[in-house]
Design a protein around this motif. Structure first.
Motif, PDB file in Angstrom:
ATOM      1  N   ASP A  51      43.514  -6.251 -61.775  1.00 23.12           N
ATOM      2  CA  ASP A  51      43.813  -6.697 -60.412  1.00 23.12           C
ATOM      3  C   ASP A  51      43.498  -8.175 -60.209  1.00 23.12           C
ATOM      4  O   ASP A  51      43.157  -8.593 -59.105  1.00 23.12           O
ATOM      5  N   ARG A  52      43.622  -8.981 -61.253  1.00 17.55           N
ATOM      6  CA  ARG A  52      43.347 -10.416 -61.148  1.00 17.55           C
ATOM      7  C   ARG A  52      44.464 -11.193 -61.840  1.00 17.55           C
ATOM      8  O   ARG A  52      44.897 -10.833 -62.941  1.00 17.55           O
ATOM      9  N   TYR A  53      44.913 -12.272 -61.187  1.00 20.68           N
ATOM     10  CA  TYR A  53      46.005 -13.084 -61.684  1.00 20.68           C
ATOM     11  C   TYR A  53      45.596 -14.555 -61.660  1.00 20.68           C
ATOM     12  O   TYR A  53      45.075 -15.040 -60.658  1.00 20.68           O
ATOM     13  N   LEU A  54      45.844 -15.238 -62.759  1.00 23.55           N
ATOM     14  CA  LEU A  54      45.570 -16.664 -62.854  1.00 23.55           C
ATOM     15  C   LEU A  54      46.848 -17.414 -62.533  1.00 23.55           C
ATOM     16  O   LEU A  54      47.883 -17.212 -63.180  1.00 23.55           O
ATOM     17  N   CYS A  55      46.793 -18.271 -61.527  1.00 20.61           N
ATOM     18  CA  CYS A  55      47.920 -19.101 -61.117  1.00 20.61           C
ATOM     19  C   CYS A  55      47.653 -20.512 -61.610  1.00 20.61           C
ATOM     20  O   CYS A  55      46.591 -21.073 -61.339  1.00 20.61           O
ATOM     21  N   GLU A  56      48.618 -21.098 -62.317  1.00 20.70           N
ATOM     22  CA  GLU A  56      48.479 -22.468 -62.807  1.00 20.70           C
ATOM     23  C   GLU A  56      49.706 -23.269 -62.404  1.00 20.70           C
ATOM     24  O   GLU A  56      50.838 -22.817 -62.591  1.00 20.70           O
ATOM     25  N   LYS A  57      49.469 -24.449 -61.860  1.00 19.96           N
ATOM     26  CA  LYS A  57      50.559 -25.317 -61.429  1.00 19.96           C
ATOM     27  C   LYS A  57      50.241 -26.738 -61.880  1.00 19.96           C
ATOM     28  O   LYS A  57      49.166 -27.261 -61.597  1.00 19.96           O
ATOM     29  N   THR A  58      51.187 -27.345 -62.592  1.00 24.11           N
ATOM     30  CA  THR A  58      51.039 -28.711 -63.062  1.00 24.11           C
ATOM     31  C   THR A  58      52.242 -29.505 -62.589  1.00 24.11           C
ATOM     32  O   THR A  58      53.379 -29.041 -62.709  1.00 24.11           O
ATOM     33  N   ARG A  59      51.995 -30.703 -62.050  1.00 25.46           N
ATOM     34  CA  ARG A  59      53.076 -31.610 -61.636  1.00 25.46           C
ATOM     35  C   ARG A  59      52.885 -32.923 -62.358  1.00 25.46           C
ATOM     36  O   ARG A  59      51.766 -33.383 -62.548  1.00 25.46           O
ATOM     37  N   GLY A  60      53.970 -33.516 -62.754  1.00 28.15           N
ATOM     38  CA  GLY A  60      53.871 -34.766 -63.487  1.00 28.15           C
ATOM     39  C   GLY A  60      55.101 -35.611 -63.249  1.00 28.15           C
ATOM     40  O   GLY A  60      55.925 -35.284 -62.423  1.00 28.15           O
ATOM     41  N   PRO A  61      55.288 -36.723 -63.916  1.00 31.54           N
ATOM     42  CA  PRO A  61      54.447 -37.181 -65.013  1.00 31.54           C
ATOM     43  C   PRO A  61      53.214 -37.964 -64.566  1.00 31.54           C
ATOM     44  O   PRO A  61      52.124 -37.741 -65.054  1.00 31.54           O
ATOM     45  N   GLU A  62      53.368 -38.892 -63.654  1.00 28.57           N
ATOM     46  CA  GLU A  62      52.220 -39.699 -63.243  1.00 28.57           C
ATOM     47  C   GLU A  62      52.197 -39.782 -61.722  1.00 28.57           C
ATOM     48  O   GLU A  62      53.227 -40.072 -61.123  1.00 28.57           O
TER      49      GLU A  62
END
Length: 103
Positions: A51-62
């Motif tokens: 019942d646990r979810y890891l959310c990852e969000k990356t924005r780039g480049p600079e």
């Protein structure tokens, strides 16, 4: 990718558990041989426990912006990622009937 932390709330998973399991990922990041012409977004939703979810969000480049959070359900995951067509694509990969791209 596994990150080791001294935080006592971090749960280290045993190899015998079926987690972590990437449920959906989506990226607008150009391929390595393509020129980067603007901002891109990379998102991943990983189930780390029943019942646990890891959310990852990356924005780039600079400048490179990285955010992550562990949540207990898909409603909280959608709230973490925000709105827009990129999030619709991510959740459509997860379950296209439950989360259609364009209702």
């Amino acid at each position: 990718m596994v990150r080791v932390s001294s935080n006592p709330r971090v749960h280290v998973l045993r190899p015998s558990e079926p987690y972590p399991r990437v449920l959906a990922e989506f990226s607008t990041e150009p391929a390595a041989d393509e020129p980067s012409t603007g901002r891109w977004t990379r998102m991943r939703l990983t189930q780390v426990a029943a019942d646990r979810y890891l959310c990852e969000k990356t924005r780039g480049p600079e400048p490179l912006e990285e955010r992550s959070a562990t949540v207990g359900n898909f409603i909280s995951a959608k709230a973490f990622f925000g709105g827009g067509w990129v999030v619709k694509e991510l959740f459509a990969k997860l379950d296209p009937k439950r989360y259609p791209r364009w209702p």
